[in-house]
Design a protein around this motif. Structure first.
Motif, PDB file in Angstrom:
ATOM      1  N   ALA A   1       0.829  -1.207   0.000  1.00  0.00           N
ATOM      2  CA  ALA A   1       0.000   0.000   0.000  1.00  0.00           C
ATOM      3  C   ALA A   1       0.863   1.257   0.000  1.00  0.00           C
ATOM      4  N   LEU A   2       1.963   1.236   0.739  1.00  0.00           N
ATOM      5  CA  LEU A   2       2.860   2.395   0.781  1.00  0.00           C
ATOM      6  C   LEU A   2       3.536   2.626  -0.570  1.00  0.00           C
ATOM      7  N   THR A   3       3.927   1.545  -1.253  1.00  0.00           N
ATOM      8  CA  THR A   3       4.533   1.722  -2.578  1.00  0.00           C
ATOM      9  C   THR A   3       3.505   2.249  -3.578  1.00  0.00           C
ATOM     10  N   VAL A   4       2.250   1.848  -3.411  1.00  0.00           N
ATOM     11  CA  VAL A   4       1.182   2.367  -4.274  1.00  0.00           C
ATOM     12  C   VAL A   4       0.986   3.863  -4.024  1.00  0.00           C
ATOM     13  N   LYS A   5       1.071   4.265  -2.755  1.00  0.00           N
ATOM     14  CA  LYS A   5       0.966   5.698  -2.429  1.00  0.00           C
ATOM     15  C   LYS A   5       2.110   6.488  -3.056  1.00  0.00           C
ATOM     16  N   GLY A   6       3.277   5.865  -3.164  1.00  0.00           N
ATOM     17  CA  GLY A   6       4.430   6.531  -3.764  1.00  0.00           C
ATOM     18  C   GLY A   6       4.675   6.103  -5.189  1.00  0.00           C
ATOM     19  N   GLN A   7       3.602   5.815  -5.932  1.00  0.00           N
ATOM     20  CA  GLN A   7       3.724   5.200  -7.253  1.00  0.00           C
ATOM     21  C   GLN A   7       4.300   6.129  -8.312  1.00  0.00           C
ATOM     22  N   ARG A   8       4.538   7.393  -8.004  1.00  0.00           N
ATOM     23  CA  ARG A   8       5.193   8.271  -8.972  1.00  0.00           C
ATOM     24  C   ARG A   8       6.580   7.705  -9.338  1.00  0.00           C
ATOM     25  N   LEU A   9       7.163   6.950  -8.398  1.00  0.00           N
ATOM     26  CA  LEU A   9       8.462   6.321  -8.650  1.00  0.00           C
ATOM     27  C   LEU A   9       8.319   4.983  -9.369  1.00  0.00           C
ATOM     28  N   GLY A  10       7.081   4.475  -9.454  1.00  0.00           N
ATOM     29  CA  GLY A  10       6.844   3.150 -10.001  1.00  0.00           C
ATOM     30  C   GLY A  10       6.528   2.176  -8.881  1.00  0.00           C
ATOM     31  N   VAL A  11       5.992   1.022  -9.223  1.00  0.00           N
ATOM     32  CA  VAL A  11       5.666  -0.009  -8.228  1.00  0.00           C
ATOM     33  C   VAL A  11       6.216  -1.348  -8.716  1.00  0.00           C
ATOM     34  N   GLY A  12       6.030  -2.382  -7.900  1.00  0.00           N
ATOM     35  CA  GLY A  12       6.471  -3.717  -8.276  1.00  0.00           C
ATOM     36  C   GLY A  12       5.740  -4.229  -9.508  1.00  0.00           C
ATOM     37  N   SER A  13       6.346  -5.179 -10.215  1.00  0.00           N
ATOM     38  CA  SER A  13       5.808  -5.671 -11.488  1.00  0.00           C
ATOM     39  C   SER A  13       4.345  -6.096 -11.396  1.00  0.00           C
ATOM     40  N   TRP A  14       4.025  -6.907 -10.390  1.00  0.00           N
ATOM     41  CA  TRP A  14       2.656  -7.398 -10.267  1.00  0.00           C
ATOM     42  C   TRP A  14       1.687  -6.278  -9.930  1.00  0.00           C
ATOM     43  N   ASP A  15       2.149  -5.302  -9.156  1.00  0.00           N
ATOM     44  CA  ASP A  15       1.270  -4.175  -8.808  1.00  0.00           C
ATOM     45  C   ASP A  15       1.072  -3.245  -9.997  1.00  0.00           C
ATOM     46  N   VAL A  16       2.033  -3.208 -10.935  1.00  0.00           N
ATOM     47  CA  VAL A  16       1.824  -2.483 -12.194  1.00  0.00           C
ATOM     48  C   VAL A  16       0.608  -3.066 -12.898  1.00  0.00           C
ATOM     49  N   LEU A  17       0.532  -4.404 -12.921  1.00  0.00           N
ATOM     50  CA  LEU A  17      -0.596  -5.094 -13.551  1.00  0.00           C
ATOM     51  C   LEU A  17      -1.892  -4.829 -12.791  1.00  0.00           C
ATOM     52  N   HIS A  18      -1.840  -4.942 -11.468  1.00  0.00           N
ATOM     53  CA  HIS A  18      -3.052  -4.748 -10.659  1.00  0.00           C
ATOM     54  C   HIS A  18      -3.598  -3.334 -10.816  1.00  0.00           C
ATOM     55  N   ILE A  19      -2.709  -2.348 -10.815  1.00  0.00           N
ATOM     56  CA  ILE A  19      -3.144  -0.955 -10.966  1.00  0.00           C
ATOM     57  C   ILE A  19      -3.680  -0.713 -12.375  1.00  0.00           C
ATOM     58  N   GLY A  20      -3.029  -1.319 -13.388  1.00  0.00           N
ATOM     59  CA  GLY A  20      -3.516  -1.192 -14.756  1.00  0.00           C
ATOM     60  C   GLY A  20      -4.915  -1.769 -14.917  1.00  0.00           C
ATOM     61  N   LEU A  21      -5.160  -2.927 -14.323  1.00  0.00           N
ATOM     62  CA  LEU A  21      -6.492  -3.540 -14.368  1.00  0.00           C
ATOM     63  C   LEU A  21      -7.509  -2.676 -13.631  1.00  0.00           C
ATOM     64  N   PHE A  22      -7.092  -2.098 -12.503  1.00  0.00           N
ATOM     65  CA  PHE A  22      -7.967  -1.227 -11.724  1.00  0.00           C
ATOM     66  C   PHE A  22      -8.370   0.015 -12.526  1.00  0.00           C
ATOM     67  N   LYS A  23      -7.416   0.604 -13.229  1.00  0.00           N
ATOM     68  CA  LYS A  23      -7.699   1.812 -14.019  1.00  0.00           C
ATOM     69  C   LYS A  23      -8.654   1.527 -15.174  1.00  0.00           C
ATOM     70  N   ASN A  24      -8.555   0.329 -15.748  1.00  0.00           N
ATOM     71  CA  ASN A  24      -9.366   0.008 -16.919  1.00  0.00           C
ATOM     72  C   ASN A  24     -10.711  -0.630 -16.589  1.00  0.00           C
ATOM     73  N   LEU A  25     -10.737  -1.418 -15.516  1.00  0.00           N
ATOM     74  CA  LEU A  25     -11.936  -2.209 -15.237  1.00  0.00           C
ATOM     75  C   LEU A  25     -12.594  -1.904 -13.896  1.00  0.00           C
ATOM     76  N   GLY A  26     -12.006  -1.011 -13.104  1.00  0.00           N
ATOM     77  CA  GLY A  26     -12.608  -0.671 -11.821  1.00  0.00           C
ATOM     78  C   GLY A  26     -12.269  -1.670 -10.729  1.00  0.00           C
ATOM     79  N   LEU A  27     -13.209  -1.941  -9.832  1.00  0.00           N
ATOM     80  CA  LEU A  27     -13.014  -2.752  -8.630  1.00  0.00           C
ATOM     81  C   LEU A  27     -11.969  -2.063  -7.746  1.00  0.00           C
ATOM     82  N   SER A  28     -10.963  -2.785  -7.243  1.00  0.00           N
ATOM     83  CA  SER A  28      -9.923  -2.180  -6.406  1.00  0.00           C
ATOM     84  C   SER A  28      -8.602  -2.891  -6.663  1.00  0.00           C
TER      85      SER A  28
END
Length: 218
Positions: free
Chosen positions: A24-51
């Motif tokens: 959660a802290l890396t997501v809060k600081g995502q301007r620097l980027g996040v871990g590979s899997w969280d890149v995917l999770h955030i991308g899915l969240f932006k396109n399809l909603g949910l959380s």
């Protein structure tokens, strides 16, 4: 034996909670980027909603089913608990933690997040109740393609990061930092916490044996 099992689960869940906080802290600081899997999770969240946490769980379910079929193994209970509770902890801490509005605060959140992810990962692994679903996918790749764990892990991380980036997930220098820094932190945390856990369990066994000895004498 029951106390030992309870203690292991306590260590396991505390580790998952710390790891979820770290993510959660890396997501809060995502301007620097996040871990590979969280890149995917955030991308899915932006396109399809949910959380983000819910996508972590959904992706985990797909991985567990795929790995179970490929490896012909029934996943351990800890694998399911890992998959579900890390996702829940990610969403909870994302909701509780304030959004950093300055770059220095995002940087602090990101660095602290990596450290906590490593500590939490080593702690939950020291309980020896099952690894996460993504590790199962890595083992499936090793078995099917005959490659090393390092190659399987690296290829998997790169493919997932690219897929997440194409979906709009945040990739940055932090993604690279995490790729190199997280492993050593987890390794150090696992070595330290395993000693602590083994020491506690040995102490419990000594107390139990002493109690049983006194009971027999009586």
């Amino acid at each position: 034996m029951r106390k030992e099992y309870t203690f292991r689960w306590l260590v396991f869940f505390v580790g998952l909670m710390i790891m979820g906080l770290g993510v959660a802290l890396t997501v809060k600081g995502q301007r620097l980027g996040v871990g590979s899997w969280d890149v995917l999770h955030i991308g899915l969240f932006k396109n399809l909603g949910l959380s983000i946490g819910l996508w972590s769980i959904i992706v985990g379910i797909v991985i567990v089913v795929t790995s179970s079929i490929g490896l012909r193994e029934i996943p351990r209970l800890g694998t399911f608990m890992n998959m579900i509770f890390i996702g829940l902890f990610i969403d909870f801490f994302n909701w509780v933690l304030p959004d950093p509005h300055t770059f220095p605060m995002q940087f602090i959140d990101f660095i602290l997040g990596i450290v906590l992810m490593g500590i939490g990962g080593g702690l939950y692994l020291s309980a020896n109740l099952g690894s996460g679903p993504r590790d199962s996918l890595m083992l499936l790749a090793v078995k099917k393609f005959g490659c090393s764990i390092t190659v399987a892990r690296t290829v998997m991380e790169v493919v997932v990061a690219i897929a997440g980036f194409l979906l709009g997930g945040p990739i940055g220098i932090g993604t690279v930092i995490m790729a190199f820094a997280l492993g050593p932190i987890i390794q150090a945390s696992l070595a330290y916490n395993k000693k602590i856990v083994d020491k506690w369990l040995s102490g419990m066994n000594v107390v139990s044996e002493s109690f049983l000895g006194l009971t027999k004498e009586q």
